[in-house]
Design a protein around this motif. Structure first.
Motif, PDB file in Angstrom:
ATOM      1  N   PHE A   9       0.849  -1.187   0.000  1.00  0.00           N
ATOM      2  CA  PHE A   9       0.000   0.000   0.000  1.00  0.00           C
ATOM      3  C   PHE A   9       0.881   1.231   0.000  1.00  0.00           C
ATOM      4  O   PHE A   9       1.919   1.255   0.659  1.00  0.00           O
ATOM      5  CB  PHE A   9      -0.894   0.042   1.259  1.00  0.00           C
ATOM      6  CG  PHE A   9      -1.836  -1.110   1.362  1.00  0.00           C
ATOM      7  CD1 PHE A   9      -3.055  -1.079   0.726  1.00  0.00           C
ATOM      8  CD2 PHE A   9      -1.509  -2.231   2.104  1.00  0.00           C
ATOM      9  CE1 PHE A   9      -3.935  -2.142   0.824  1.00  0.00           C
ATOM     10  CE2 PHE A   9      -2.373  -3.301   2.212  1.00  0.00           C
ATOM     11  CZ  PHE A   9      -3.588  -3.255   1.564  1.00  0.00           C
ATOM     12  N   ASP A  10       0.444   2.241  -0.725  1.00  0.00           N
ATOM     13  CA  ASP A  10       1.156   3.511  -0.734  1.00  0.00           C
ATOM     14  C   ASP A  10       0.505   4.434   0.306  1.00  0.00           C
ATOM     15  O   ASP A  10      -0.044   5.478  -0.024  1.00  0.00           O
ATOM     16  CB  ASP A  10       1.112   4.136  -2.132  1.00  0.00           C
ATOM     17  CG  ASP A  10       2.023   5.339  -2.252  1.00  0.00           C
ATOM     18  OD1 ASP A  10       2.968   5.458  -1.449  1.00  0.00           O
ATOM     19  OD2 ASP A  10       1.782   6.168  -3.151  1.00  0.00           O
ATOM     20  N   LEU A  11       0.532   3.981   1.567  1.00  0.00           N
ATOM     21  CA  LEU A  11      -0.070   4.715   2.677  1.00  0.00           C
ATOM     22  C   LEU A  11       0.873   4.629   3.870  1.00  0.00           C
ATOM     23  O   LEU A  11       1.672   3.697   3.966  1.00  0.00           O
ATOM     24  CB  LEU A  11      -1.411   4.090   3.070  1.00  0.00           C
ATOM     25  CG  LEU A  11      -2.520   4.112   2.028  1.00  0.00           C
ATOM     26  CD1 LEU A  11      -3.658   3.192   2.456  1.00  0.00           C
ATOM     27  CD2 LEU A  11      -3.026   5.526   1.844  1.00  0.00           C
ATOM     28  N   VAL A  16      -2.584   2.030   7.638  1.00  0.00           N
ATOM     29  CA  VAL A  16      -2.931   0.678   7.191  1.00  0.00           C
ATOM     30  C   VAL A  16      -3.220  -0.214   8.398  1.00  0.00           C
ATOM     31  O   VAL A  16      -4.208  -0.946   8.422  1.00  0.00           O
ATOM     32  CB  VAL A  16      -1.797   0.081   6.325  1.00  0.00           C
ATOM     33  CG1 VAL A  16      -2.099  -1.368   5.974  1.00  0.00           C
ATOM     34  CG2 VAL A  16      -1.601   0.908   5.062  1.00  0.00           C
ATOM     35  N   PHE A  17      -2.380  -0.144   9.417  1.00  0.00           N
ATOM     36  CA  PHE A  17      -2.589  -0.957  10.612  1.00  0.00           C
ATOM     37  C   PHE A  17      -3.921  -0.613  11.270  1.00  0.00           C
ATOM     38  O   PHE A  17      -4.667  -1.515  11.670  1.00  0.00           O
ATOM     39  CB  PHE A  17      -1.442  -0.764  11.610  1.00  0.00           C
ATOM     40  CG  PHE A  17      -1.581  -1.636  12.815  1.00  0.00           C
ATOM     41  CD1 PHE A  17      -1.201  -2.966  12.775  1.00  0.00           C
ATOM     42  CD2 PHE A  17      -2.118  -1.140  13.990  1.00  0.00           C
ATOM     43  CE1 PHE A  17      -1.343  -3.787  13.881  1.00  0.00           C
ATOM     44  CE2 PHE A  17      -2.263  -1.954  15.105  1.00  0.00           C
ATOM     45  CZ  PHE A  17      -1.877  -3.281  15.043  1.00  0.00           C
ATOM     46  N   ASP A  18      -4.236   0.687  11.372  1.00  0.00           N
ATOM     47  CA  ASP A  18      -5.516   1.095  11.961  1.00  0.00           C
ATOM     48  C   ASP A  18      -6.702   0.505  11.189  1.00  0.00           C
ATOM     49  O   ASP A  18      -7.671   0.051  11.781  1.00  0.00           O
ATOM     50  CB  ASP A  18      -5.630   2.617  12.016  1.00  0.00           C
ATOM     51  CG  ASP A  18      -4.735   3.238  13.067  1.00  0.00           C
ATOM     52  OD1 ASP A  18      -4.227   2.503  13.950  1.00  0.00           O
ATOM     53  OD2 ASP A  18      -4.517   4.471  13.001  1.00  0.00           O
ATOM     54  N   ALA A  19      -6.613   0.506   9.857  1.00  0.00           N
ATOM     55  CA  ALA A  19      -7.707  -0.026   9.042  1.00  0.00           C
ATOM     56  C   ALA A  19      -7.857  -1.537   9.225  1.00  0.00           C
ATOM     57  O   ALA A  19      -8.973  -2.051   9.352  1.00  0.00           O
ATOM     58  CB  ALA A  19      -7.475   0.304   7.569  1.00  0.00           C
ATOM     59  N   PHE A  20      -6.743  -2.249   9.257  1.00  0.00           N
ATOM     60  CA  PHE A  20      -6.802  -3.708   9.390  1.00  0.00           C
ATOM     61  C   PHE A  20      -7.122  -4.161  10.804  1.00  0.00           C
ATOM     62  O   PHE A  20      -7.518  -5.309  11.011  1.00  0.00           O
ATOM     63  CB  PHE A  20      -5.490  -4.350   8.928  1.00  0.00           C
ATOM     64  CG  PHE A  20      -5.410  -4.530   7.445  1.00  0.00           C
ATOM     65  CD1 PHE A  20      -6.077  -5.569   6.828  1.00  0.00           C
ATOM     66  CD2 PHE A  20      -4.685  -3.654   6.676  1.00  0.00           C
ATOM     67  CE1 PHE A  20      -6.021  -5.737   5.463  1.00  0.00           C
ATOM     68  CE2 PHE A  20      -4.614  -3.810   5.302  1.00  0.00           C
ATOM     69  CZ  PHE A  20      -5.286  -4.856   4.686  1.00  0.00           C
TER      70      PHE A  20
END
Length: 75
Positions: A9-11, A16-20
């Motif tokens: 991911f380009d984030l 990304v961790f928060d979303a997952f």
């Protein structure tokens, strides 16, 4: 059967961790697709151990899937 995957991911990693790791939001997205999902247990303080049972239709047949968080590593 065990599945694993890798995605790039380009984030920022924290985003990304928060979303997952936003399990309530993930459950809502799954349910919005018409898939039965039930949380069977909550996570330990470190985030591991949370389990779910879901019943999606795959290739026309309802399947029973059990999912479990084995490890969370924010770094």
């Amino acid at each position: 059967m065990k599945f694993s995957t890798r995605e790039s991911f380009d984030l920022p990693p924290a985003r990304v961790f928060d979303a997952f790791s936003n399990f309530d939001a993930i459950e809502r997205r799954i349910a919005a697709r018409g898939i039965q999902i039930r949380r069977q247990s909550d996570a330990d303080p470190d985030g591991t151990g949370m389990t779910w049972e879901s019943r999606p239709r795959l290739r026309g047949t309802e399947r029973r899937i059990q999912s479990r968080v084995v490890r969370l590593e924010p770094d």
